[in-house]
Motif scaffolding. Sequence first.
Motif, PDB file in Angstrom:
ATOM      1  N   LEU A 209       1.064  -1.259  -0.083  1.00  0.00           N
ATOM      2  CA  LEU A 209      -0.206  -0.031  -0.081  1.00  0.00           C
ATOM      3  C   LEU A 209       0.841   1.131   0.081  1.00  0.00           C
ATOM      4  O   LEU A 209       1.877   1.310   0.860  1.00  0.00           O
ATOM      5  N   VAL A 210       0.684   2.231  -0.971  1.00  0.00           N
ATOM      6  CA  VAL A 210       1.069   3.384  -0.784  1.00  0.00           C
ATOM      7  C   VAL A 210       0.487   4.576  -0.302  1.00  0.00           C
ATOM      8  O   VAL A 210      -0.785   4.675  -1.007  1.00  0.00           O
ATOM      9  N   ILE A 211       0.609   5.022   0.755  1.00  0.00           N
ATOM     10  CA  ILE A 211      -0.121   5.928   1.500  1.00  0.00           C
ATOM     11  C   ILE A 211       0.570   7.406   1.723  1.00  0.00           C
ATOM     12  O   ILE A 211       1.826   7.214   1.457  1.00  0.00           O
ATOM     13  N   MET A 212      -0.201   8.324   1.934  1.00  0.00           N
ATOM     14  CA  MET A 212       0.577   9.694   2.217  1.00  0.00           C
ATOM     15  C   MET A 212       1.347   9.742   3.624  1.00  0.00           C
ATOM     16  O   MET A 212       0.732   8.935   4.595  1.00  0.00           O
ATOM     17  N   ASN A 213       2.334  10.406   3.757  1.00  0.00           N
ATOM     18  CA  ASN A 213       3.146  10.586   5.003  1.00  0.00           C
ATOM     19  C   ASN A 213       2.617  11.740   5.429  1.00  0.00           C
ATOM     20  O   ASN A 213       2.816  13.019   5.142  1.00  0.00           O
ATOM     21  N   GLY A 214       1.746  11.563   6.497  1.00  0.00           N
ATOM     22  CA  GLY A 214       0.797  12.667   7.089  1.00  0.00           C
ATOM     23  C   GLY A 214       1.804  13.757   7.865  1.00  0.00           C
ATOM     24  O   GLY A 214       1.302  14.850   8.217  1.00  0.00           O
ATOM     25  N   ASP A 215       3.138  13.208   8.356  1.00  0.00           N
ATOM     26  CA  ASP A 215       4.038  14.223   9.047  1.00  0.00           C
ATOM     27  C   ASP A 215       4.879  15.125   7.898  1.00  0.00           C
ATOM     28  O   ASP A 215       5.703  15.742   8.358  1.00  0.00           O
ATOM     29  N   TYR A 216       4.739  14.852   6.544  1.00  0.00           N
ATOM     30  CA  TYR A 216       5.612  15.376   5.781  1.00  0.00           C
ATOM     31  C   TYR A 216       5.032  17.014   5.682  1.00  0.00           C
ATOM     32  O   TYR A 216       4.006  17.206   5.614  1.00  0.00           O
ATOM     33  N   VAL A 217       6.175  17.742   5.694  1.00  0.00           N
ATOM     34  CA  VAL A 217       5.682  19.512   5.540  1.00  0.00           C
ATOM     35  C   VAL A 217       6.508  19.648   4.384  1.00  0.00           C
ATOM     36  O   VAL A 217       7.803  19.491   3.923  1.00  0.00           O
ATOM     37  N   ARG A 218       5.855  20.341   3.384  1.00  0.00           N
ATOM     38  CA  ARG A 218       6.390  20.930   2.125  1.00  0.00           C
ATOM     39  C   ARG A 218       7.247  21.917   2.182  1.00  0.00           C
ATOM     40  O   ARG A 218       7.087  22.813   3.062  1.00  0.00           O
ATOM     41  N   HIS A 219       8.626  21.916   1.908  1.00  0.00           N
ATOM     42  CA  HIS A 219       9.369  23.001   1.578  1.00  0.00           C
ATOM     43  C   HIS A 219      10.239  23.153   0.235  1.00  0.00           C
ATOM     44  O   HIS A 219      10.950  22.076   0.081  1.00  0.00           O
ATOM     45  N   GLY A 220       9.679  23.745  -0.523  1.00  0.00           N
ATOM     46  CA  GLY A 220      10.260  23.743  -1.689  1.00  0.00           C
ATOM     47  C   GLY A 220       9.689  23.045  -2.910  1.00  0.00           C
ATOM     48  O   GLY A 220       8.358  22.416  -2.499  1.00  0.00           O
ATOM     49  N   GLU A 221      10.559  22.332  -3.528  1.00  0.00           N
ATOM     50  CA  GLU A 221       9.652  21.126  -4.485  1.00  0.00           C
ATOM     51  C   GLU A 221       9.266  19.820  -3.581  1.00  0.00           C
ATOM     52  O   GLU A 221       9.903  19.704  -2.750  1.00  0.00           O
ATOM     53  N   ILE A 222       8.380  19.361  -4.033  1.00  0.00           N
ATOM     54  CA  ILE A 222       7.834  18.085  -3.671  1.00  0.00           C
ATOM     55  C   ILE A 222       8.991  16.903  -3.590  1.00  0.00           C
ATOM     56  O   ILE A 222       9.481  16.611  -4.563  1.00  0.00           O
ATOM     57  N   ASP A 223       9.188  16.399  -2.400  1.00  0.00           N
ATOM     58  CA  ASP A 223      10.191  15.358  -2.170  1.00  0.00           C
ATOM     59  C   ASP A 223       9.323  14.036  -2.365  1.00  0.00           C
ATOM     60  O   ASP A 223       8.740  13.663  -1.163  1.00  0.00           O
ATOM     61  N   ALA A 224       9.069  13.168  -3.435  1.00  0.00           N
ATOM     62  CA  ALA A 224       8.265  12.157  -3.376  1.00  0.00           C
ATOM     63  C   ALA A 224       8.716  11.060  -2.280  1.00  0.00           C
ATOM     64  O   ALA A 224       7.866  10.331  -1.801  1.00  0.00           O
ATOM     65  N   GLU A 225       9.962  10.679  -2.143  1.00  0.00           N
ATOM     66  CA  GLU A 225      10.441   9.875  -1.154  1.00  0.00           C
ATOM     67  C   GLU A 225       9.892   9.930   0.249  1.00  0.00           C
ATOM     68  O   GLU A 225       9.794   9.047   0.779  1.00  0.00           O
ATOM     69  N   GLN A 226       9.784  11.268   0.479  1.00  0.00           N
ATOM     70  CA  GLN A 226       9.299  11.809   1.952  1.00  0.00           C
ATOM     71  C   GLN A 226       7.809  11.842   2.023  1.00  0.00           C
ATOM     72  O   GLN A 226       7.511  11.788   2.993  1.00  0.00           O
ATOM     73  N   LEU A 227       7.323  12.129   0.842  1.00  0.00           N
ATOM     74  CA  LEU A 227       5.852  12.297   0.766  1.00  0.00           C
ATOM     75  C   LEU A 227       5.028  11.025   0.942  1.00  0.00           C
ATOM     76  O   LEU A 227       4.025  11.225   1.556  1.00  0.00           O
ATOM     77  N   PHE A 228       5.453   9.869   0.488  1.00  0.00           N
ATOM     78  CA  PHE A 228       4.826   8.680   0.681  1.00  0.00           C
ATOM     79  C   PHE A 228       5.378   7.836   1.627  1.00  0.00           C
ATOM     80  O   PHE A 228       6.525   7.580   1.779  1.00  0.00           O
ATOM     81  N   ILE A 229       4.683   6.871   2.030  1.00  0.00           N
ATOM     82  CA  ILE A 229       4.980   5.643   2.720  1.00  0.00           C
ATOM     83  C   ILE A 229       4.628   4.447   2.176  1.00  0.00           C
ATOM     84  O   ILE A 229       3.389   4.090   1.883  1.00  0.00           O
ATOM     85  N   VAL A 230       5.528   3.550   1.879  1.00  0.00           N
ATOM     86  CA  VAL A 230       5.295   2.405   1.008  1.00  0.00           C
ATOM     87  C   VAL A 230       5.260   1.206   2.151  1.00  0.00           C
ATOM     88  O   VAL A 230       6.171   1.130   2.554  1.00  0.00           O
ATOM     89  N   GLU A 231       4.077   0.682   2.267  1.00  0.00           N
ATOM     90  CA  GLU A 231       4.066  -0.484   3.380  1.00  0.00           C
ATOM     91  C   GLU A 231       3.705  -1.716   2.858  1.00  0.00           C
ATOM     92  O   GLU A 231       2.801  -2.052   2.000  1.00  0.00           O
ATOM     93  N   ASP A 232       4.470  -2.782   3.181  1.00  0.00           N
ATOM     94  CA  ASP A 232       4.412  -4.297   2.816  1.00  0.00           C
ATOM     95  C   ASP A 232       3.400  -4.677   3.632  1.00  0.00           C
ATOM     96  O   ASP A 232       3.380  -4.949   4.953  1.00  0.00           O
ATOM     97  N   VAL A 233       2.309  -5.084   2.941  1.00  0.00           N
ATOM     98  CA  VAL A 233       0.835  -5.517   3.419  1.00  0.00           C
ATOM     99  C   VAL A 233       0.746  -6.958   3.210  1.00  0.00           C
ATOM    100  O   VAL A 233      -0.286  -7.606   3.389  1.00  0.00           O
ATOM    101  N   THR A 234       1.720  -7.717   2.661  1.00  0.00           N
ATOM    102  CA  THR A 234       1.768  -8.984   2.006  1.00  0.00           C
ATOM    103  C   THR A 234       1.035 -10.135   3.120  1.00  0.00           C
ATOM    104  O   THR A 234       0.013 -10.763   2.901  1.00  0.00           O
ATOM    105  N   SER A 235       1.569 -10.239   4.116  1.00  0.00           N
ATOM    106  CA  SER A 235       1.155 -11.067   5.473  1.00  0.00           C
ATOM    107  C   SER A 235      -0.292 -10.705   5.861  1.00  0.00           C
ATOM    108  O   SER A 235      -1.063 -11.704   5.974  1.00  0.00           O
ATOM    109  N   LYS A 236      -0.680  -9.531   5.892  1.00  0.00           N
ATOM    110  CA  LYS A 236      -1.948  -9.176   6.263  1.00  0.00           C
ATOM    111  C   LYS A 236      -2.660  -9.610   5.305  1.00  0.00           C
ATOM    112  O   LYS A 236      -4.109 -10.175   5.292  1.00  0.00           O
TER     113      LYS A 236
END
Length: 445
Positions: free
Chosen positions: A131-158
């Motif tokens: 699941l790729v979700i938004m990082n609710g703690d990310y604060v924009r400063h300048g150009e969007i940093d995609a690596e910091q903007l998103f959280i990629v969670e492995d949900v295979t076992s669930k």
Amino acid sequence: MKNRLTKTAYLKYLTCPNEFWLSQQPSTVKTEPDTLEYEHLRQQGYDVERYVKQLDRFQSNPEIHIDFQRVFQTADLYAKSDAVVTHLSTGVIDIYEIKSSSKVKPEHLEDVAFQKIVAERKGFAVGKCHLVIMNGDYVRHGEIDAEQLFIVEDVTSKVTEMISATEEQIAAAIEYADSEPVASLLDFCPEKLNCEFIKLNFPGLPDYTVFNISRINKPKLKELLELGVINVHDIPEGFKLSPKQQMHVTAAKTGRPIIDLKQIAERIDSWQYPLHFLDYETFSYAIPQFDGVKPFQQMCFQYSLHTIERRGEEPKHSAFLSRGEDGLPPRAMAAHLQQAMAGRIGTVLVWYESFEKTRNTEMAAMFPEFAAFFEEVNSKTADLMKIFSEKLYIHPDFKGRTSIKKVLPVVVPKLSYASLGIGDGLTATISWFRAMTWDSMDEET
């Protein structure tokens, strides 16, 4: 089931089997034009996917093949995956579901489980699920940093743990689509009577029902429905309700308002002049549009302020509407509001204080130079809605509600949202964003 079971339809089945059933009946399906809200949400989805594609894991790599919006379908199932990564050496695929959300929800896992089942029935070997979700703690400063903007969670076992139950639910959904469900008011969900299935099977429901009684719980509702009581006017005398709920029923049955003039007068007398009547308009978006803003943060871009300097004087109006050129709308708005209040804050009157106070706290944190100002505003804020939510003023035409859109036309009939060109906050928000984005705000906007 005449059509393939889609992922969207399956998720609807999990939420409400009857609404799902209705959506599968050709005779009852209505084609409605897309709403402004729907278009706005869809555009957010496009923007989120555009930035997800910038993640390192989705960049060109000779060992993998990447597909966005890949379709899997069998004779009876259909699913579209946001992103599928195929490992070329093994043929194993990884599924990525992108959500414009800052947290993983149960329905997100149901979504991915459905995709995994359809892909495997089609003959693919599914490796990992993400699941790729938004990082609710990310604060924009300048150009969007995609690596910091998103959280990629492995949900295979669930997801793997859910497969057996999901298989059963899929079979049940297909069977339910071909059934003839019996409508019952006792099966109400959180939507209560605002349900197309209920409205189809129970036409002509009264305008003021037992569902409108303030804070009535599910057992009480079921007890009334089992008695055959739907109209609030039909509630038997002596039926046990809280004192405040009984006041609602009494007002409805008599057709007369119940007003506690003494307590209302005491509250009004406690207000200090000058009186400031404040209202904000805010904008929330998945991708932060300005520096200092988080995903989905309610960002102020407009205020309206009516000020009564002294008892008996006419109110003076001041307002601010960001046109985008100020770089950071809430900062420009804060400066304008502070000047408009001119350092004299008696009582600040709002409707539903939690909203305005939270915005003030956020702006105080974002802009330390305005922290003392917003702290003072919050300390001197009074909530007009409490006069109605705390049952000091009950009118049968409120129908148990306390929103300003329900209260205002009753208390002051000449004032109504119906006559406004833009009559709700969501439309105002979306209209502002479009005007700002399209760079079309001129002096007449």
